[in-house]
Scaffold this motif. Structure first.
Motif, mmCIF file in Angstrom:
data_model
loop_
_atom_site.group_PDB
_atom_site.id
_atom_site.type_symbol
_atom_site.label_atom_id
_atom_site.label_comp_id
_atom_site.label_asym_id
_atom_site.label_seq_id
_atom_site.Cartn_x
_atom_site.Cartn_y
_atom_site.Cartn_z
ATOM 1 N N LEU A 1 35.653 45.191 57.451
ATOM 2 C CA LEU A 1 35.397 44.156 56.445
ATOM 3 C C LEU A 1 33.907 43.996 56.180
ATOM 4 N N LYS A 2 33.072 44.226 57.193
ATOM 5 C CA LYS A 2 31.627 44.067 57.030
ATOM 6 C C LYS A 2 31.026 45.114 56.094
ATOM 7 N N THR A 3 31.726 46.206 55.860
ATOM 8 C CA THR A 3 31.200 47.257 54.978
ATOM 9 C C THR A 3 31.396 46.923 53.502
ATOM 10 N N LEU A 4 32.248 45.943 53.207
ATOM 11 C CA LEU A 4 32.512 45.585 51.815
ATOM 12 C C LEU A 4 31.300 44.900 51.199
ATOM 13 N N LEU B 1 57.008 44.624 57.803
ATOM 14 C CA LEU B 1 58.246 43.853 57.813
ATOM 15 C C LEU B 1 57.979 42.369 57.549
ATOM 16 N N ALA B 2 56.872 41.853 58.034
ATOM 17 C CA ALA B 2 56.583 40.426 57.892
ATOM 18 C C ALA B 2 56.259 40.042 56.454
ATOM 19 N N ALA B 3 55.476 40.869 55.749
ATOM 20 C CA ALA B 3 55.117 40.527 54.373
ATOM 21 C C ALA B 3 56.354 40.474 53.472
ATOM 22 N N PRO B 4 57.226 41.489 53.473
ATOM 23 C CA PRO B 4 58.435 41.388 52.650
ATOM 24 C C PRO B 4 59.336 40.222 53.057
ATOM 25 N N ARG B 5 59.378 39.898 54.354
ATOM 26 C CA ARG B 5 60.182 38.755 54.781
ATOM 27 C C ARG B 5 59.669 37.479 54.136
ATOM 28 N N ALA B 6 58.360 37.381 53.932
ATOM 29 C CA ALA B 6 57.754 36.199 53.307
ATOM 30 C C ALA B 6 57.822 36.253 51.787
ATOM 31 N N GLY B 7 58.492 37.278 51.238
ATOM 32 C CA GLY B 7 58.579 37.409 49.789
ATOM 33 C C GLY B 7 57.334 37.989 49.165
ATOM 34 N N LEU B 8 56.500 38.637 49.981
ATOM 35 C CA LEU B 8 55.247 39.221 49.510
ATOM 36 C C LEU B 8 55.348 40.741 49.484
ATOM 37 N N VAL B 9 54.356 41.375 48.910
ATOM 38 C CA VAL B 9 54.335 42.832 48.773
ATOM 39 C C VAL B 9 53.206 43.387 49.637
ATOM 40 N N HIS B 10 53.552 44.247 50.584
ATOM 41 C CA HIS B 10 52.545 44.803 51.490
ATOM 42 C C HIS B 10 51.824 45.982 50.848
ATOM 43 N N VAL B 11 50.507 45.997 50.977
ATOM 44 C CA VAL B 11 49.676 47.099 50.468
ATOM 45 C C VAL B 11 48.862 47.638 51.649
ATOM 46 N N PRO B 12 49.403 48.620 52.379
ATOM 47 C CA PRO B 12 48.645 49.166 53.511
ATOM 48 C C PRO B 12 47.533 50.086 53.015
ATOM 49 N N ILE B 13 46.343 49.942 53.586
ATOM 50 C CA ILE B 13 45.206 50.780 53.210
ATOM 51 C C ILE B 13 44.850 51.654 54.397
ATOM 52 N N ASN B 14 44.761 52.938 54.166
ATOM 53 C CA ASN B 14 44.431 53.865 55.245
ATOM 54 C C ASN B 14 43.089 53.474 55.868
ATOM 55 N N PRO B 15 43.038 53.305 57.186
ATOM 56 C CA PRO B 15 41.789 52.874 57.816
ATOM 57 C C PRO B 15 40.652 53.879 57.683
ATOM 58 N N LEU B 16 40.954 55.115 57.286
ATOM 59 C CA LEU B 16 39.909 56.128 57.116
ATOM 60 C C LEU B 16 39.204 56.024 55.764
ATOM 61 N N LEU B 17 39.762 55.247 54.834
ATOM 62 C CA LEU B 17 39.141 55.130 53.520
ATOM 63 C C LEU B 17 37.840 54.343 53.600
ATOM 64 N N LYS B 18 36.953 54.613 52.643
ATOM 65 C CA LYS B 18 35.663 53.935 52.579
ATOM 66 C C LYS B 18 35.722 52.798 51.560
ATOM 67 N N ARG B 19 34.660 52.008 51.529
ATOM 68 C CA ARG B 19 34.675 50.766 50.760
ATOM 69 C C ARG B 19 34.968 50.973 49.278
ATOM 70 N N ALA B 20 34.458 52.050 48.652
ATOM 71 C CA ALA B 20 34.697 52.245 47.220
ATOM 72 C C ALA B 20 36.185 52.467 46.944
ATOM 73 N N GLN B 21 36.854 53.243 47.812
ATOM 74 C CA GLN B 21 38.279 53.473 47.642
ATOM 75 C C GLN B 21 39.064 52.201 47.919
ATOM 76 N N VAL B 22 38.633 51.464 48.914
ATOM 77 C CA VAL B 22 39.304 50.204 49.241
ATOM 78 C C VAL B 22 39.147 49.212 48.095
#
Length: 500
Positions: free
Chosen positions: A114-117, A74-95
């Protein structure tokens, strides 16, 4: 019953739907009322706008369920931005693929993730912030007044048929989806939804939206075991539980004390069809809860639901169209199928997404002009799913067009083979796949969960129930079937293992 309000609205307005002093979100360390929710979304939106001033920029999140992942939609669209949620189960290559494909300007995530990137995983110019970090002091933003048709989110599919593709959703897509689901579920201010599904999944995200639309409360939960769910249901007096079939099997095989089911009003299912056996088990576990089987696709959010009153007499039906969805069953030429005729499910109306992000070719394949018989007209989603509408107007799933098994010149629906296996009671879950065969083109292989001691009995039962050309060449018995990050059975993984 009067239908839901068809007026689209900016998605961030959901924060103001409930009474100010009533609970809206139960976190591990505190509970937010609707007044708190509105205040904290306003503050987060102000911080986001300061960090990413470019309108329409993409903001990605990669974290477990919590304050950040529940408020960002809700906060990102309110700021005029586009939210891109990433499933926390995904690994770095998919992210890395999602970040590059979306062109994310900001990534907010859990420090450990973030440390896995690695070098090159994050696009140039993309700012990285740790969840819980200091956003600084910025002017809060009140409810947005933007165009409801503006892009608000990009949800990436699980990638079961190749690299994940981003589905573009507007404020209106998500807001009207929330209104429709809240209406047919009968969501109210005293409802408590246990959010067990991933919030990067359209069905999981709607756990938040439909509950808040009705003025109710959400308890997000990342669970490890079925008992974590039962304990949370008892602790919070949960009234609403959403799941997919693999999750339901875990839950019905667990112990459910009376205090965990006493408040339960409704169960909702999508992401795969319920079987007669699973319906029976769910009713036994939750005798006082209404069961809502549903069908949907990310490209149009939700398409149909089955009235709980019809579950007993039509347990495998997909039901009828939800509010704001027009569902047609059509031939190859787009003409309407008669009752009993198999055709492709086509979805038109305001829930239809805006296409695939930066992928005109795949958008043109799936998002095409609606059939001439359509009331809404415009662009429709041609699902690729084969269905039949019966004389009562109820829809029944046959199978995906691209998943049909072609063996010795015969078109075989995996669903039909799976249904036959499950109907014997000898298999708990079943997946039928077509595996390359030099003579047949494809041979039918059946993967089941259950007791391998039933192998001979299952083969005999299938021999009696199915014609010769539909008989599985081999039955593979597994203790558990693999699932993808959204909790659905991972057919691609099984096909890869079998060499399909």
């Amino acid at each position: 019953m009067q239908g839901p309000d068809p007026t689209p609205f900016p998605i961030d307005h959901l924060a103001g739907r409930g009474a100010p002093d009533t609970p809206a979100l139960v976190l591990k360390d505190r509970t937010l009322t609707f007044a708190d929710l509105e205040r904290e979304i306003a503050a987060l939106a102000g911080a986001l706008k300061a960090a990413v001033p470019e309108p329409g920029a993409r903001v990605a999140s990669w974290a477990a369920k919590g304050w950040l992942t529940c408020l960002l939609p809700l906060a990102a669209p309110r700021a005029g931005l586009v939210h891109v949620p990433i499933n926390p189960l995904l690994k770095r290559a998919q992210v890395a693929h999602i970040l590059a494909d979306s062109g994310a300007s900001l990534l907010v995530g859990t420090a450990s993730r973030l440390k896995t990137l690695e070098t090159g995983d994050v696009p140039a110019g993309c700012v990285i912030l740790e969840e819980g970090g200091d956003w600084g002091a910025h002017d809060p933003l009140g409810p947005s007044r933007g165009d409801p048709d503006a892009l608000a989110a990009i949800l990436y599919t699980s990638g079961s048929t190749g690299r994940p593709k981003g589905v573009m959703l507007s404020h209106a897509n998500m807001a009207l989806g929330a209104a429709s689901v809240a209406h047919y579920l009968g969501m109210a201010a005293d409802d408590v939804t246990l959010g067990v599904l991933p919030l990067a999944f359209d069905y999981g995200q709607n756990q938040l939206f439909s509950t808040w639309y009705g003025g109710g409360c959400v308890v997000p939960l990342d669970y490890l075991f079925a008992r974590d769910v039962t304990k949370a249901c008892a602790r919070h007096g949960v009234t609403t539980l959403a799941g997919v079939p693999p999750l339901w099997w875990q839950l019905v095989e667990a112990e459910w004390p009376a205090d965990a089911t006493r408040a339960m009003r409704r169960l909702t299912n999508s992401g795969g069809a319920l079987t007669v056996g699973l319906v029976d088990r769910l009713r036994a576990c939750f005798p006082d809860a209404k069961l809502f089987p549903m069908y949907g696709l990310t490209e149009a959010f939700r398409s149909t639901f089955l009235d709980p009153e019809l579950v007993g007499s039509h347990p495998t039906s997909m039901g009828r169209a939800i509010a704001f969805a027009e569902i047609m069953v059509v031939h190859e030429d787009g003409s309407e199928c008669a009752p009993g005729e198999e055709g492709e499910l086509v979805h038109a109306g305001p829930l239809v997404a805006q296409g695939y992000w930066q992928d005109a070719a795949r958008t043109a394949e799936r998002f095409r002009p609606a059939p001439t018989s359509s009331i809404y007209g415009g662009t429709a989603v041609w699902s690729g799913d084969r269905v039949v509408r019966d004389e009562e107007g109820l829809l029944h799933f046959v199978g995906r067009r691209d998943a049909m098994i072609k063996s010795a010149g015969n078109r075989i629906s995996p669903q039909e083979v799976e249904d036959a296996a499950l109907a014997t009671g000898l298999a708990v879950e079943a997946v039928a796949l077509g595996v390359r065969d030099e003579k047949l083109g494809q041979a039918v292989e059946l993967v089941v969960r259950g007791n391998s001691a039933n192998d001979t009995a299952l083969k005999k039962a299938l021999a009696a129930a199915l014609p010769n050309f539909m008989q599985p060449r081999t039955i593979h018995w597994l203790e558990s079937l693999p699932t993808n990050p959204n909790g659905k059975i991972d057919r691609t993984a099984l096909a890869r293992e079998l060499g399909a």
